[in-house]
Design a protein around this motif. Sequence first.
Motif, PDB file in Angstrom:
ATOM      1  N   THR A  85       0.909  -1.484   0.120  1.00 52.80           N
ATOM      2  CA  THR A  85       0.039   0.058   0.160  1.00 52.80           C
ATOM      3  C   THR A  85       0.941   1.358   0.013  1.00 52.80           C
ATOM      4  N   TYR A  86       1.882   1.221   0.806  1.00 55.82           N
ATOM      5  CA  TYR A  86       2.699   2.442   0.890  1.00 55.82           C
ATOM      6  C   TYR A  86       3.427   2.561  -0.421  1.00 55.82           C
ATOM      7  N   VAL A  87       4.034   1.623  -1.023  1.00 52.77           N
ATOM      8  CA  VAL A  87       4.578   1.632  -2.257  1.00 52.77           C
ATOM      9  C   VAL A  87       3.776   2.156  -3.508  1.00 52.77           C
ATOM     10  N   ALA A  88       2.619   1.589  -3.460  1.00 50.86           N
ATOM     11  CA  ALA A  88       1.488   2.048  -4.340  1.00 50.86           C
ATOM     12  C   ALA A  88       1.169   3.684  -4.494  1.00 50.86           C
ATOM     13  N   ARG A  89       1.218   3.926  -3.125  1.00 49.91           N
ATOM     14  CA  ARG A  89       0.794   5.429  -2.949  1.00 49.91           C
ATOM     15  C   ARG A  89       2.094   6.255  -3.324  1.00 49.91           C
ATOM     16  N   ARG A  90       3.135   5.965  -2.957  1.00 46.19           N
ATOM     17  CA  ARG A  90       4.496   6.669  -3.397  1.00 46.19           C
ATOM     18  C   ARG A  90       4.501   6.599  -4.969  1.00 46.19           C
ATOM     19  N   ARG A  91       4.402   5.750  -5.602  1.00 46.60           N
ATOM     20  CA  ARG A  91       4.341   5.479  -6.967  1.00 46.60           C
ATOM     21  C   ARG A  91       3.376   6.257  -7.694  1.00 46.60           C
ATOM     22  N   ARG A  92       2.209   6.484  -7.043  1.00 46.41           N
ATOM     23  CA  ARG A  92       1.373   7.428  -7.689  1.00 46.41           C
ATOM     24  C   ARG A  92       1.514   8.814  -7.335  1.00 46.41           C
ATOM     25  N   SER A  93       2.197   9.159  -6.278  1.00 46.81           N
ATOM     26  CA  SER A  93       2.493  10.576  -6.152  1.00 46.81           C
ATOM     27  C   SER A  93       3.895  10.981  -6.623  1.00 46.81           C
ATOM     28  N   ASP A  94       4.785   9.950  -7.325  1.00 42.81           N
ATOM     29  CA  ASP A  94       6.072  10.232  -7.703  1.00 42.81           C
ATOM     30  C   ASP A  94       6.644   9.106  -8.918  1.00 42.81           C
ATOM     31  N   PRO A  95       5.919   9.283  -9.924  1.00 42.95           N
ATOM     32  CA  PRO A  95       6.338   8.312 -11.116  1.00 42.95           C
ATOM     33  C   PRO A  95       7.693   8.144 -11.364  1.00 42.95           C
ATOM     34  N   ASP A  96       8.635   8.892 -10.905  1.00 46.77           N
ATOM     35  CA  ASP A  96      10.133   8.819 -11.245  1.00 46.77           C
ATOM     36  C   ASP A  96      10.812   8.076 -10.219  1.00 46.77           C
ATOM     37  N   LEU A  97      10.085   7.450  -9.356  1.00 47.30           N
ATOM     38  CA  LEU A  97      10.844   6.793  -7.935  1.00 47.30           C
ATOM     39  C   LEU A  97      11.187   5.519  -8.681  1.00 47.30           C
ATOM     40  N   TRP A  98      12.609   5.040  -7.929  1.00 48.96           N
ATOM     41  CA  TRP A  98      13.263   3.855  -8.205  1.00 48.96           C
ATOM     42  C   TRP A  98      12.808   3.032  -7.016  1.00 48.96           C
ATOM     43  N   ILE A  99      12.500   1.722  -7.029  1.00 51.57           N
ATOM     44  CA  ILE A  99      12.695   0.876  -6.174  1.00 51.57           C
ATOM     45  C   ILE A  99      13.710  -0.164  -6.525  1.00 51.57           C
ATOM     46  N   VAL A 100      14.516  -0.370  -5.224  1.00 51.68           N
ATOM     47  CA  VAL A 100      15.731  -1.545  -5.451  1.00 51.68           C
ATOM     48  C   VAL A 100      15.624  -2.590  -4.330  1.00 51.68           C
ATOM     49  N   GLU A 101      15.426  -3.700  -4.605  1.00 53.63           N
ATOM     50  CA  GLU A 101      15.514  -4.551  -3.848  1.00 53.63           C
ATOM     51  C   GLU A 101      16.717  -5.232  -3.412  1.00 53.63           C
ATOM     52  N   LEU A 102      17.308  -5.276  -2.100  1.00 53.54           N
ATOM     53  CA  LEU A 102      18.377  -5.689  -1.871  1.00 53.54           C
ATOM     54  C   LEU A 102      18.355  -6.854  -0.767  1.00 53.54           C
ATOM     55  N   ASP A 103      18.928  -7.829  -0.875  1.00 53.78           N
ATOM     56  CA  ASP A 103      19.052  -9.221  -0.040  1.00 53.78           C
ATOM     57  C   ASP A 103      20.495  -9.448   0.342  1.00 53.78           C
ATOM     58  N   ILE A 104      20.837  -8.878   1.536  1.00 56.22           N
ATOM     59  CA  ILE A 104      22.338  -9.236   1.598  1.00 56.22           C
ATOM     60  C   ILE A 104      22.373  -8.832   3.158  1.00 56.22           C
ATOM     61  N   PRO A 105      23.435  -8.999   3.873  1.00 57.41           N
ATOM     62  CA  PRO A 105      23.393  -8.870   5.338  1.00 57.41           C
ATOM     63  C   PRO A 105      23.649  -7.231   5.348  1.00 57.41           C
ATOM     64  N   GLU A 106      23.115  -6.632   6.421  1.00 55.58           N
ATOM     65  CA  GLU A 106      23.292  -5.231   6.768  1.00 55.58           C
ATOM     66  C   GLU A 106      22.908  -4.382   5.299  1.00 55.58           C
ATOM     67  N   ALA A 107      22.022  -4.703   4.790  1.00 53.21           N
ATOM     68  CA  ALA A 107      21.641  -4.026   3.557  1.00 53.21           C
ATOM     69  C   ALA A 107      21.509  -2.479   3.651  1.00 53.21           C
ATOM     70  N   GLU A 108      21.179  -2.026   4.735  1.00 50.31           N
ATOM     71  CA  GLU A 108      21.080  -0.493   4.806  1.00 50.31           C
ATOM     72  C   GLU A 108      22.416   0.212   4.862  1.00 50.31           C
ATOM     73  N   ARG A 109      23.364  -0.565   5.385  1.00 55.77           N
ATOM     74  CA  ARG A 109      24.804  -0.025   5.484  1.00 55.77           C
ATOM     75  C   ARG A 109      25.368  -0.418   4.212  1.00 55.77           C
ATOM     76  N   PHE A 110      25.185  -1.160   3.417  1.00 63.45           N
ATOM     77  CA  PHE A 110      25.852  -1.722   2.269  1.00 63.45           C
ATOM     78  C   PHE A 110      25.350  -0.694   1.302  1.00 63.45           C
ATOM     79  N   ALA A 111      23.988  -0.177   1.247  1.00 57.93           N
ATOM     80  CA  ALA A 111      23.418   0.788   0.139  1.00 57.93           C
ATOM     81  C   ALA A 111      23.797   2.030   0.515  1.00 57.93           C
ATOM     82  N   ALA A 112      24.056   2.359   1.909  1.00 62.78           N
ATOM     83  CA  ALA A 112      24.563   3.756   2.064  1.00 62.78           C
ATOM     84  C   ALA A 112      26.120   3.926   1.622  1.00 62.78           C
TER      85      ALA A 112
END
Length: 116
Positions: A85-112
Amino acid sequence: MAESQDNARLTSAILVNALVRRTNAAGGFAMVLVKGDATSGVILIQALEKGRESGLFERVSNFAGGYALMRCGPSPEDGPEALATYVARRRRSDPDLWIVELDIPEAERFAAETIC
């Protein structure tokens, strides 16, 4: 003549591509779920660890002129319906949005380390 800070910024497409390649090279899994604007689309990271949701993070500018990842959206405990629901709402309000799925230990740190 000095290059302006705006010209020195990497595009969203380059950042996402680097994140996907670096994740895969480190033995994790990364997939672009939604392709946004190549130049300046907002980047959301759907973080997982061994297939379990660990949160949703958005790349945002910080006061120092750089970028950081900020937790956004529902908690993983709220379930997949709340996330959808959250992602659908964000996509409606921002069609330029990227969504990337990461499956890796400490994904937040790795992405940062990669995109901030």
